[in-house]
Design a protein around this motif. Sequence first.
Motif, PDB file in Angstrom:
ATOM      1  N   LYS A   9      19.357   5.631 -22.947  1.00  0.00           N
ATOM      2  CA  LYS A   9      19.022   4.196 -22.571  1.00  0.00           C
ATOM      3  C   LYS A   9      19.357   3.333 -23.608  1.00  0.00           C
ATOM      4  CE  LYS A   9      16.086   1.442 -19.731  1.00  0.00           C
ATOM      5  NZ  LYS A   9      14.467   1.234 -19.518  1.00  0.00           N
ATOM      6  N   ALA A  10      18.895   3.417 -24.844  1.00  0.00           N
ATOM      7  CA  ALA A  10      18.905   2.696 -25.927  1.00  0.00           C
ATOM      8  C   ALA A  10      20.647   2.247 -26.622  1.00  0.00           C
ATOM      9  CB  ALA A  10      18.385   3.003 -27.057  1.00  0.00           C
ATOM     10  N   ARG A  11      21.317   3.132 -25.863  1.00  0.00           N
ATOM     11  CA  ARG A  11      22.851   3.152 -25.970  1.00  0.00           C
ATOM     12  C   ARG A  11      23.552   2.777 -24.744  1.00  0.00           C
ATOM     13  NH1 ARG A  11      20.306   6.339 -29.334  1.00  0.00           N
ATOM     14  NH2 ARG A  11      20.791   6.523 -31.397  1.00  0.00           N
ATOM     15  N   HIS A  12      23.053   2.409 -23.746  1.00  0.00           N
ATOM     16  CA  HIS A  12      23.618   2.422 -22.670  1.00  0.00           C
ATOM     17  C   HIS A  12      24.358   3.349 -21.873  1.00  0.00           C
ATOM     18  CE1 HIS A  12      21.876  -1.819 -22.968  1.00  0.00           C
ATOM     19  NE2 HIS A  12      22.527  -1.835 -24.076  1.00  0.00           N
ATOM     20  N   LEU A  13      24.176   4.644 -22.304  1.00  0.00           N
ATOM     21  CA  LEU A  13      24.885   5.841 -21.695  1.00  0.00           C
ATOM     22  C   LEU A  13      24.037   6.522 -20.642  1.00  0.00           C
ATOM     23  CD1 LEU A  13      25.489   6.993 -25.426  1.00  0.00           C
ATOM     24  CD2 LEU A  13      27.206   6.227 -23.650  1.00  0.00           C
ATOM     25  N   PRO A  14      24.585   7.399 -19.792  1.00  0.00           N
ATOM     26  CA  PRO A  14      23.651   7.841 -18.715  1.00  0.00           C
ATOM     27  C   PRO A  14      22.704   9.008 -19.441  1.00  0.00           C
ATOM     28  CG  PRO A  14      26.284   8.113 -18.366  1.00  0.00           C
ATOM     29  CD  PRO A  14      26.002   7.540 -19.895  1.00  0.00           C
ATOM     30  N   ARG A  15      22.072   9.030 -18.894  1.00  0.00           N
ATOM     31  CA  ARG A  15      20.770  10.054 -19.358  1.00  0.00           C
ATOM     32  C   ARG A  15      21.292  11.463 -19.595  1.00  0.00           C
ATOM     33  NH1 ARG A  15      15.483   8.950 -18.655  1.00  0.00           N
ATOM     34  NH2 ARG A  15      14.978  11.200 -18.534  1.00  0.00           N
ATOM     35  N   TRP A  51      10.851  19.514 -12.029  1.00  0.00           N
ATOM     36  CA  TRP A  51      11.668  19.793 -10.854  1.00  0.00           C
ATOM     37  C   TRP A  51      11.623  18.431 -10.120  1.00  0.00           C
ATOM     38  CZ3 TRP A  51      14.723  23.767 -10.504  1.00  0.00           C
ATOM     39  CH2 TRP A  51      14.388  24.947 -11.047  1.00  0.00           C
ATOM     40  N   ASN A  52      10.489  17.616 -10.275  1.00  0.00           N
ATOM     41  CA  ASN A  52      10.452  16.256  -9.679  1.00  0.00           C
ATOM     42  C   ASN A  52      11.217  15.175 -10.033  1.00  0.00           C
ATOM     43  OD1 ASN A  52       8.161  17.446  -8.509  1.00  0.00           O
ATOM     44  ND2 ASN A  52       6.842  17.061 -10.025  1.00  0.00           N
ATOM     45  N   ARG A  53      12.314  15.400 -11.139  1.00  0.00           N
ATOM     46  CA  ARG A  53      13.158  14.476 -11.534  1.00  0.00           C
ATOM     47  C   ARG A  53      14.403  14.491 -10.214  1.00  0.00           C
ATOM     48  NH1 ARG A  53      13.765  14.158 -18.001  1.00  0.00           N
ATOM     49  NH2 ARG A  53      11.624  14.274 -18.396  1.00  0.00           N
ATOM     50  N   PRO A  54      15.264  13.367 -10.281  1.00  0.00           N
ATOM     51  CA  PRO A  54      16.083  13.259  -9.299  1.00  0.00           C
ATOM     52  C   PRO A  54      17.081  14.449  -9.382  1.00  0.00           C
ATOM     53  CG  PRO A  54      15.989  11.345 -10.468  1.00  0.00           C
ATOM     54  CD  PRO A  54      15.011  12.138 -11.145  1.00  0.00           C
ATOM     55  N   GLN A  55      17.655  15.096  -8.125  1.00  0.00           N
ATOM     56  CA  GLN A  55      18.242  16.171  -8.233  1.00  0.00           C
ATOM     57  C   GLN A  55      19.580  16.153  -9.014  1.00  0.00           C
ATOM     58  OE1 GLN A  55      19.174  16.681  -4.123  1.00  0.00           O
ATOM     59  NE2 GLN A  55      19.824  18.797  -4.248  1.00  0.00           N
ATOM     60  N   ASP A  56      20.087  15.099  -9.103  1.00  0.00           N
ATOM     61  CA  ASP A  56      21.273  15.128 -10.231  1.00  0.00           C
ATOM     62  C   ASP A  56      20.985  15.496 -11.495  1.00  0.00           C
ATOM     63  OD1 ASP A  56      20.276  12.487 -10.258  1.00  0.00           O
ATOM     64  OD2 ASP A  56      22.229  11.839 -10.896  1.00  0.00           O
ATOM     65  N   GLU A  57      19.807  14.924 -11.882  1.00  0.00           N
ATOM     66  CA  GLU A  57      19.159  15.082 -13.468  1.00  0.00           C
ATOM     67  C   GLU A  57      18.791  16.734 -13.426  1.00  0.00           C
ATOM     68  OE1 GLU A  57      16.391  12.453 -15.062  1.00  0.00           O
ATOM     69  OE2 GLU A  57      16.431  13.562 -16.812  1.00  0.00           O
ATOM     70  N   VAL A  58      18.219  17.159 -12.637  1.00  0.00           N
ATOM     71  CA  VAL A  58      17.986  18.574 -12.725  1.00  0.00           C
ATOM     72  C   VAL A  58      19.211  19.564 -12.543  1.00  0.00           C
ATOM     73  CG1 VAL A  58      16.714  20.554 -11.184  1.00  0.00           C
ATOM     74  CG2 VAL A  58      15.752  18.149 -11.413  1.00  0.00           C
ATOM     75  N   ALA A  59      20.345  19.020 -11.928  1.00  0.00           N
ATOM     76  CA  ALA A  59      21.479  19.865 -11.940  1.00  0.00           C
ATOM     77  C   ALA A  59      22.299  19.751 -13.315  1.00  0.00           C
ATOM     78  CB  ALA A  59      22.410  19.086 -10.590  1.00  0.00           C
ATOM     79  N   ALA A  60      22.063  18.674 -13.739  1.00  0.00           N
ATOM     80  CA  ALA A  60      22.893  18.268 -15.033  1.00  0.00           C
ATOM     81  C   ALA A  60      22.087  19.112 -16.174  1.00  0.00           C
ATOM     82  CB  ALA A  60      22.723  16.970 -15.469  1.00  0.00           C
ATOM     83  N   LEU A  61      20.856  19.365 -16.248  1.00  0.00           N
ATOM     84  CA  LEU A  61      19.830  20.168 -16.816  1.00  0.00           C
ATOM     85  C   LEU A  61      20.480  21.592 -16.963  1.00  0.00           C
ATOM     86  CD1 LEU A  61      16.544  18.381 -16.835  1.00  0.00           C
ATOM     87  CD2 LEU A  61      18.026  18.703 -19.072  1.00  0.00           C
ATOM     88  N   MET A  62      20.504  22.158 -15.582  1.00  0.00           N
ATOM     89  CA  MET A  62      20.817  23.463 -15.350  1.00  0.00           C
ATOM     90  C   MET A  62      22.240  23.798 -15.873  1.00  0.00           C
ATOM     91  SD  MET A  62      18.080  25.192 -14.180  1.00  0.00           S
ATOM     92  CE  MET A  62      16.677  24.085 -14.085  1.00  0.00           C
ATOM     93  N   GLY A  63      23.315  22.768 -15.652  1.00  0.00           N
ATOM     94  CA  GLY A  63      24.518  22.950 -16.247  1.00  0.00           C
ATOM     95  C   GLY A  63      24.581  23.117 -17.756  1.00  0.00           C
ATOM     96  N   LEU A  64      23.736  22.204 -18.208  1.00  0.00           N
ATOM     97  CA  LEU A  64      23.823  22.343 -19.562  1.00  0.00           C
ATOM     98  C   LEU A  64      23.223  23.688 -20.157  1.00  0.00           C
ATOM     99  CD1 LEU A  64      22.409  18.777 -20.756  1.00  0.00           C
ATOM    100  CD2 LEU A  64      24.636  19.954 -21.639  1.00  0.00           C
ATOM    101  N   LEU A  65      22.252  24.199 -19.440  1.00  0.00           N
ATOM    102  CA  LEU A  65      21.466  25.558 -19.700  1.00  0.00           C
ATOM    103  C   LEU A  65      22.481  26.548 -19.894  1.00  0.00           C
ATOM    104  CD1 LEU A  65      18.894  26.887 -20.655  1.00  0.00           C
ATOM    105  CD2 LEU A  65      18.619  26.844 -18.194  1.00  0.00           C
ATOM    106  N   ARG A  66      23.350  26.607 -18.635  1.00  0.00           N
ATOM    107  CA  ARG A  66      24.394  27.556 -18.409  1.00  0.00           C
ATOM    108  C   ARG A  66      25.468  27.380 -19.762  1.00  0.00           C
ATOM    109  NH1 ARG A  66      24.208  25.319 -13.158  1.00  0.00           N
ATOM    110  NH2 ARG A  66      23.696  26.714 -11.854  1.00  0.00           N
ATOM    111  N   HIS A  67      25.783  26.282 -20.019  1.00  0.00           N
ATOM    112  CA  HIS A  67      26.782  26.077 -20.935  1.00  0.00           C
ATOM    113  C   HIS A  67      26.355  26.480 -22.265  1.00  0.00           C
ATOM    114  CE1 HIS A  67      30.249  23.856 -22.833  1.00  0.00           C
ATOM    115  NE2 HIS A  67      29.329  23.382 -23.835  1.00  0.00           N
ATOM    116  N   TYR A  68      24.953  26.156 -22.734  1.00  0.00           N
ATOM    117  CA  TYR A  68      24.234  26.641 -24.118  1.00  0.00           C
ATOM    118  C   TYR A  68      24.362  28.005 -24.146  1.00  0.00           C
ATOM    119  CZ  TYR A  68      20.694  26.861 -27.721  1.00  0.00           C
ATOM    120  OH  TYR A  68      20.122  27.245 -28.835  1.00  0.00           O
ATOM    121  N   ILE A  69      23.856  28.659 -23.047  1.00  0.00           N
ATOM    122  CA  ILE A  69      23.464  30.204 -23.033  1.00  0.00           C
ATOM    123  C   ILE A  69      25.128  30.724 -23.350  1.00  0.00           C
ATOM    124  CG2 ILE A  69      22.930  32.535 -21.935  1.00  0.00           C
ATOM    125  CD1 ILE A  69      21.233  30.407 -20.184  1.00  0.00           C
ATOM    126  N   ALA A  70      25.989  30.344 -22.700  1.00  0.00           N
ATOM    127  CA  ALA A  70      27.403  30.776 -22.683  1.00  0.00           C
ATOM    128  C   ALA A  70      27.941  30.704 -24.126  1.00  0.00           C
ATOM    129  CB  ALA A  70      28.397  30.327 -21.606  1.00  0.00           C
TER     130      ALA A  70
END
Length: 214
Positions: A9-15, A51-70
């Motif tokens: 937010k401080a950098r006007h970037l997406p979460r 899980w209570n965060r907006p669906q797109d943020e949860v999806a982004a976090l899961m995507g990052l998790l996949r990427h990080y593990i791989a």
Amino acid sequence: MDGNGRWAKARHLPRAVGHQRGVEAVRTLVRAARERGLEAMTLYAFSTENWNRPQDEVAALMGLLRHYIAADIEEFAQNGVRLQIIGDYSKLPGDVVKMLEDALARTAGNTGTTLAVALNYGSQDEIVRAARAAAAEGAITAEAIAANLDTAAMPPLDLLIRTSGEVRLSNFLLWQAAYAELWFTDVLWPDFTPAHLDEALAAFARRERRYGGR
Ligand code: IPE
Ligand code: MG
């Protein structure tokens, strides 16, 4: 690991960019933990409440998790890092569960730093599960509960660090923190460097731990 959103937010970037930078900080800090010979480090990556965060943020976090593990499991495998998961990770997307189980199996024989990642983790949920398991075994004692916590195979918690200026535990390792030293810093997680870790470790080394004695 708190403050990814405010960093962005401080950098006007997406979460999501903040979370991405957060993953980079994880990478650096896991290496630092290994280089410093820490026996174990636990990272609070995803809570039962996230899980209570907006669906797109949860999806982004899961995507990052996949990427990080791989991307990082090979480095873990080669450097003796043993992965552990705390929390009920069976509720994560099926492909992530499979990746995690594969990563757990691949690093199970490692004897270096244990890296525990808290996923779908909430300490109250963990304590309830442990108490039920202890009751099923016979007696609900502190020892029996501790032996049934997700952290049963890990060393006692010495130091708990929370970033981003929040001064609360937020359902993280409540049982385990009974005699842990606490360290709160205003630094946002994406900005947290090995030098900040060293600062916390140095403060820890100066503390006198009495465990209720005198
Ligand atoms: C922590 O950063 C990351 C996760 C919970 C996965 P936040 O997303 O909580 O960042 P802030 O608190 O909004 O700054
Ligand atoms: Mg937060």
